[in-house]
Design a protein around this motif. Structure first.
Motif, PDB file in Angstrom:
ATOM      1  N   ALA A   1      63.140  41.204   5.146  1.00 28.27           N
ATOM      2  CA  ALA A   1      62.334  40.379   6.199  1.00 28.27           C
ATOM      3  C   ALA A   1      60.886  40.592   6.115  1.00 28.27           C
ATOM      4  O   ALA A   1      60.099  39.941   6.868  1.00 28.27           O
ATOM      5  CB  ALA A   1      63.079  40.779   7.354  1.00 28.27           C
TER       6      ALA A   1
ATOM      7  N   ALA B   1      67.754  41.852   9.128  1.00 27.49           N
ATOM      8  CA  ALA B   1      66.465  42.520   9.582  1.00 27.49           C
ATOM      9  C   ALA B   1      66.200  43.767   9.297  1.00 27.49           C
ATOM     10  O   ALA B   1      66.287  44.656  10.042  1.00 27.49           O
ATOM     11  CB  ALA B   1      66.512  42.264  11.042  1.00 27.49           C
TER      12      ALA B   1
ATOM     13  N   LEU C   1      67.344  34.016   6.422  1.00 33.71           N
ATOM     14  CA  LEU C   1      67.494  35.483   6.286  1.00 33.71           C
ATOM     15  C   LEU C   1      68.718  36.196   5.999  1.00 33.71           C
ATOM     16  O   LEU C   1      69.686  35.550   6.846  1.00 33.71           O
ATOM     17  CB  LEU C   1      66.641  36.223   7.589  1.00 33.71           C
TER      18      LEU C   1
ATOM     19  N   VAL D   1      63.549  40.540  14.450  1.00 32.15           N
ATOM     20  CA  VAL D   1      62.682  39.835  13.446  1.00 32.15           C
ATOM     21  C   VAL D   1      61.464  39.637  14.482  1.00 32.15           C
ATOM     22  O   VAL D   1      60.260  39.734  13.787  1.00 32.15           O
ATOM     23  CB  VAL D   1      63.159  38.598  12.850  1.00 32.15           C
TER      24      VAL D   1
END
Length: 288
Positions: A109, A104, A101, A133
């Motif tokens: 995400a 966030a 990733l 997350v």
């Protein structure tokens, strides 16, 4: 109590972030999500083992290794079906072993939970974004409210300089906090027609609505932004791959072998420094 916001304010600031990478034009004020964010784009080869599997306006990258694939970013819950189709066109879903990733926020995400479930992949995120997350709640304080996304279980919180390796391919985490506390850029090297190329998957370094003054949830935000500018200024990148993009333009450049631009990252950092200083001064003046 969390106050759920419409996406309008978030879109405006996120598009301002994208402009720093010369990729997305802002829609008229008051517009809904830009249509390119959810407009499907056919997957295509970028360079080396890297394929593009995102939408027309939000980047997601699939990196092939001899032990399976690595996916970077899963932008928006609404895009999961399109992302799965694109991944399946380049590899089997079950061959995705790692999901990484950038940061966030819902537009990066939002598809993590569904894609993790569909693939069984391990999820690796910046350590300081791990809680965000796992709760589906973006970190810090912004001026456009809270836009939640489906929570996803995290297998590893990664820190600056740590690596992930799969099938002989290694990516190094570059902590670039500020935009979010765990904002993580990713570095890797590929060999392009016999020439080594340093790739940077660049997390955002724009303010994009973050509160720089009086941010109780993220009191170190100003120092983190400045650290990230310095960190990225010291990095050499032959190719910068963005997460806010125009897929058709990236496809065209990749197709004619025109991705290499050693000036792209220095320009990005300088533009972000300038915009940050202006935003900080404005917020400090407003706080007086």
């Amino acid at each position: 109590m969390l106050i759920l916001s419409t996406r309008v304010g978030a879109i405006r600031v996120k598009l301002a972030a994208a402009a720093a990478l010369l990729v997305v034009l802002a829609p008229p004020a008051g517009a809904a999500d830009p249509p390119e964010w959810t407009r499907p784009a056919a997957p295509f080869h970028v360079i080396g083992p890297i394929d593009y599997v995102g939408t027309e306006g939000l980047g997601s990258y699939l990196i092939h290794t001899r032990a399976g694939s690595i996916l970077i970013d899963a932008p928006m819950a609404e895009n999961v079906a399109a992302l799965e189709r694109n991944i399946a066109a380049r590899d089997k879903l079950r061959n995705v072993k790692l999901i990484l990733l950038s940061h966030a926020h819902f537009d990066h995400a939002g598809g993590l939970a569904a894609l993790k479930k569909a693939t069984g992949a391990r999820l690796v995120v910046g350590a300081a974004d791990k809680q965000a997350v796992e709760t589906g709640t973006p970190p810090g304080e912004v001026d456009y409210g809270v836009i939640r996304f489906p929570a996803a279980p995290v297998d590893r919180g990664i820190r600056d300089g740590e690596t992930v390796t799969l099938g002989g391919v290694t990516l190094t985490a570059v902590a670039t906090p500020g935009h979010t506390p765990g904002c993580t850029s990713w570095r890797m090297r590929v060999v392009d027609r016999g020439t080594p190329r340093d790739i940077l998957f660049a997390c955002s370094i724009t303010v994009a609505g973050n509160r720089l003054v009086g941010n109780r949830a993220y009191p170190g935000i100003v120092g983190d932004f400045r650290h990230s500018f310095d960190r990225l200024a010291a990095i050499k990148a032959d190719i910068v791959l963005p997460f806010h993009t125009v897929a058709a333009e990236l496809r065209e450049r990749a197709g004619r072998g025109a991705l290499v631009d050693a000036t792209a990252l220095p320009k990005l950092v300088q533009n972000a420094r300038t915009a940050f200083a202006a935003d900080l001064a404005k917020q400090e003046q407003a706080a007086k």
